[in-house]
Write an enzyme that holds these catalytic residues in place. Structure first.
Site, mmCIF file in Angstrom:
data_model
loop_
_atom_site.group_PDB
_atom_site.id
_atom_site.type_symbol
_atom_site.label_atom_id
_atom_site.label_comp_id
_atom_site.label_asym_id
_atom_site.label_seq_id
_atom_site.Cartn_x
_atom_site.Cartn_y
_atom_site.Cartn_z
ATOM 1 N N SER A 1 55.522 49.451 50.384
ATOM 2 C CA SER A 1 56.493 48.523 49.804
ATOM 3 C C SER A 1 57.801 48.534 50.603
ATOM 4 O O SER A 1 57.787 48.266 51.800
ATOM 5 C CB SER A 1 56.719 48.867 48.328
ATOM 6 O OG SER A 1 57.539 47.911 47.696
ATOM 7 N N HIS B 1 55.916 42.670 43.709
ATOM 8 C CA HIS B 1 54.707 42.291 44.451
ATOM 9 C C HIS B 1 53.794 41.379 43.641
ATOM 10 O O HIS B 1 52.572 41.483 43.713
ATOM 11 C CB HIS B 1 53.958 43.539 44.933
ATOM 12 C CG HIS B 1 54.809 44.436 45.778
ATOM 13 N ND1 HIS B 1 55.241 44.065 47.030
ATOM 14 C CD2 HIS B 1 55.353 45.656 45.531
ATOM 15 C CE1 HIS B 1 56.006 45.019 47.520
ATOM 16 N NE2 HIS B 1 56.093 45.984 46.638
#
Length: 394
Positions: free
Chosen positions: A92, A195
């Site tokens: 991430s 996400h």
């Protein structure tokens, strides 16, 4: 072969940077990145409480800055040191750290980008109440079916039996009431459904900033969260950093790429621990280290000495490499030495047991030489052709 990994949000704990400030120059470098980020990262890493550093707008710059400064403690000369690393990877927001460490972005570019990423994701999270829940264990097909049933996204596919579901609080509550068999659910302390489609407003913001950033090709292999592929074009790395915000993190595929590379050593930089645990379970034969405090630096440097190996991706100003994105069998298009190649043209394909992937030239030029034979097996990030960049077709 050695991988350096950069953790994502949720890894930070109150005071995790206190022991690092004892290192000469660490506090001053962190203070400089604080100035770029527009917040006191020294205080956040040493004094701020859990609620403060959980704030997305604070957590993301803090994680990236911590990683970048700790890399300087491990590698005093990163430009040289990264040539000893088989691959860099980040989870991430950690992909920004990895990209900067590999030279795609400067430290200052990375800090501005992550500052705006944190702000934009915090704003997107405020539009509607959303969240994330870790799903541990259970049959993978049953877990996928349960998430689909409740309209949730598998925002993190972390491997080792761990998936993170993301969506609205109502959807997560429905999953809690109707969980997949033999799975354990753990609600995560995050601001929103990262996400997923809920982060699209942040993607739009970052896309605008990305158009003003000059990116460079990485000095080593970079494994992408999108698909685990090696990305060796700085512009594509930057594009993926933007779109990653609203797309799932495929850490499982990054670990598969590590296995395909034959990685033998894995070091996770601060705030370390979570990724090391995943790698231990997925790749039990790989030596791992969570670099948590300066006391771990001697062990880390020893691992670099024992596992370090050139990525083979150094480039001359007179040519550029095109590399294989993943493990498979390479087949060429009809390009002989001297042939002209356009920017974005497919020069080869790599076939796996399941699919075939195009290999495109990130830069125009002319073929200098093929570095493999048609039909050869290739590994992730293996150079396959050398291009002369100065003779770009009109």
């Amino acid at each position: 072969m050695l991988v350096i990994a950069c953790p994502g949000q949720g890894s930070q704990t109150p005071g995790f940077l206190r022991p690092w400030l004892e290192l000469p120059g660490f506090e001053e470098r962190l203070a400089w990145l604080s100035a770029v980020a527009g917040m006191d990262l020294v205080a956040h890493g040493t004094e701020s409480d859990a609620d403060t550093i959980r704030d997305t707008a604070v957590a993301q710059p803090l994680i990236v800055a911590s990683g970048l400064v700790s890399l300087l403690a491990l590698f005093p000369h990163p430009a040289e040191a990264f040539r000893q690393i088989a691959a860099g990877a980040g989870h991430s927001v950690g992909e920004i750290t990895a990209a900067a460490g590999a030279g795609v972005l400067t430290a200052e570019q990375a800090m501005v980008f992550v500052r705006e990423r944190g702000r934009a994701m915090a704003q997107a999270s405020a539009v509607r109440q959303t969240g994330m829940t870790a799903v541990l264990g259970g049959d993978p097909d049953e877990v996928a079916a349960a998430l689909a049933k409740h309209g949730l996204t598998a925002a993190n596919a972390n491997g080792a039996g761990q998936v993170v579901a993301a969506g609205t609080m109502e959807q997560l509550a429905a999953l809690k009431d109707d969980p997949p068999a033999k799975a354990r659910l753990i609600p995560l302390q995050v601001a929103g459904a990262f996400h997923t489609e809920h982060m699209q407003p942040a993607v739009d913001v970052l896309a605008g900033y990305a158009r003003a950033i000059t990116a460079h090709d990485p000095r080593t292999r970079l494994l992408s969260n999108t698909d685990g592929h090696v990305v060796h074009d700085g512009r594509q790395v930057l594009r993926r950093l933007v779109t990653q915000v609203s797309n799932p993190v495929r850490w499982d595929l990054c670990m598969q790429a590590m296995a395909d590379l034959g990685v033998t050593g894995f070091i996770e930089i601060p705030p370390a621990g979570a990724l090391t645990g995943l790698v231990k379970r997925a790749l039990p034969d790989v030596e791992t280290l969570a670099l948590k405090t300066p006391d771990d630096l001697d062990v880390a440097k020893d691992m670099v000495a024992r596992h370090g190996q050139s990525s083979g991706l150094s480039q001359s100003p007179t040519w550029r490499l095109v590399v294989a994105p993943l493990k498979g069998i390479v087949h060429f298009t009809a390009l002989d030495a001297g042939a002209a190649v356009s920017d974005g043209e497919t020069v080869a394909t790599v076939a796996t047991l399941r699919d075939t992937f195009d290999v495109v030239a990130p830069h125009g030029g002319r073929v200098v030489e093929w570095l493999v034979e048609d039909g050869d097996p290739v590994s992730p990030g293996q150079p396959i052709v050398r291009l002369h960049p100065q003779e770009v077709p009109a």
